[in-house]
Enzyme design. Sequence first.
Site: not given
Ligand code: GLN
Length: 197
Positions: A78, A169, A171
Site C-alpha cells: 500500500c 494488505h 498482512e
Molecule cells: N492512502 C495512503 C497513501 O497514499 C496509503 C494507504 C495505506 O497504506 N493503507 O499514502
Amino acid sequence: MKIGILAIQGDFNAHAAMLHKLGVETVEVRTVADLRGCRGIILPGGESTTQLQFLQEEGLFDAIRNFSAQGGAVFGTCAGAILLATKVENPPQSSLGLLDITVLRNGYGRQLASDVFFEPTSLKSDPLEMVFIRGPIIESIAPDIQILASHEEKPALVQKNNLLAATFHPELTSDPTVHRHFLQMVASPATNTSSSR
Ligand code: GLN
C-alpha cells in the site's frame, strides 16, 4: 534470516506477526543501523507522505536504495508500494523510484472501511484475499515487471527481481501466501522471478 520492517507508523506489527508465524526473525527499522544484518525489508501501509519525510530525515531513503542495489529484497504494501514506485500521482510526490510503475494514490476511492476481494493469483490455485484500505492504483507498469495478481483489471501484486509491491494488505489476512513468496525471494535471489507459477 532476519527481515526488517519499517516501523514508523501503520501496521508494522501485523507484518511482524505474519513473519513470526512463518518462523522468521524480524527487526523494527527506524534508523540506518537497524537495517544492518537484514536480508529483506518490508515497507508497510500508512501514509506515504509521512513515511517519505521520515525516510529522508533519517537517512533511510538512501540506505534503502543502497540496500536494494546490493540485492536486498524490498516488499512494499500500500503506502510502501507508493514509496517503491518511480512515479507517484494524485498528488505527485517523490519516492524511492526502485520499481518502474506509476501509481495513483487513493486510486480505488477514499473508502474509510476496508474492502475485501478475492482474486486469482499465480502464487497459488485458490483466489487470494485482498484487503484494500485507501490503496493506490498501479496505472502503468514496465513490461519486464511480473504481475502476480490484479484487481479491477489493474495490477495489484507485482514483482521484479528483488522487489515486490502490493496495493493491498496481505498482512491483515490469515493467509501467509504473499509473505511466504517474499521469503522465497529473499532466500533465492538468483531465481526469484521464476519462483512463482
Ligand atoms: N492512502 C495512503 C497513501 O497514499 C496509503 C494507504 C495505506 O497504506 N493503507 O499514502
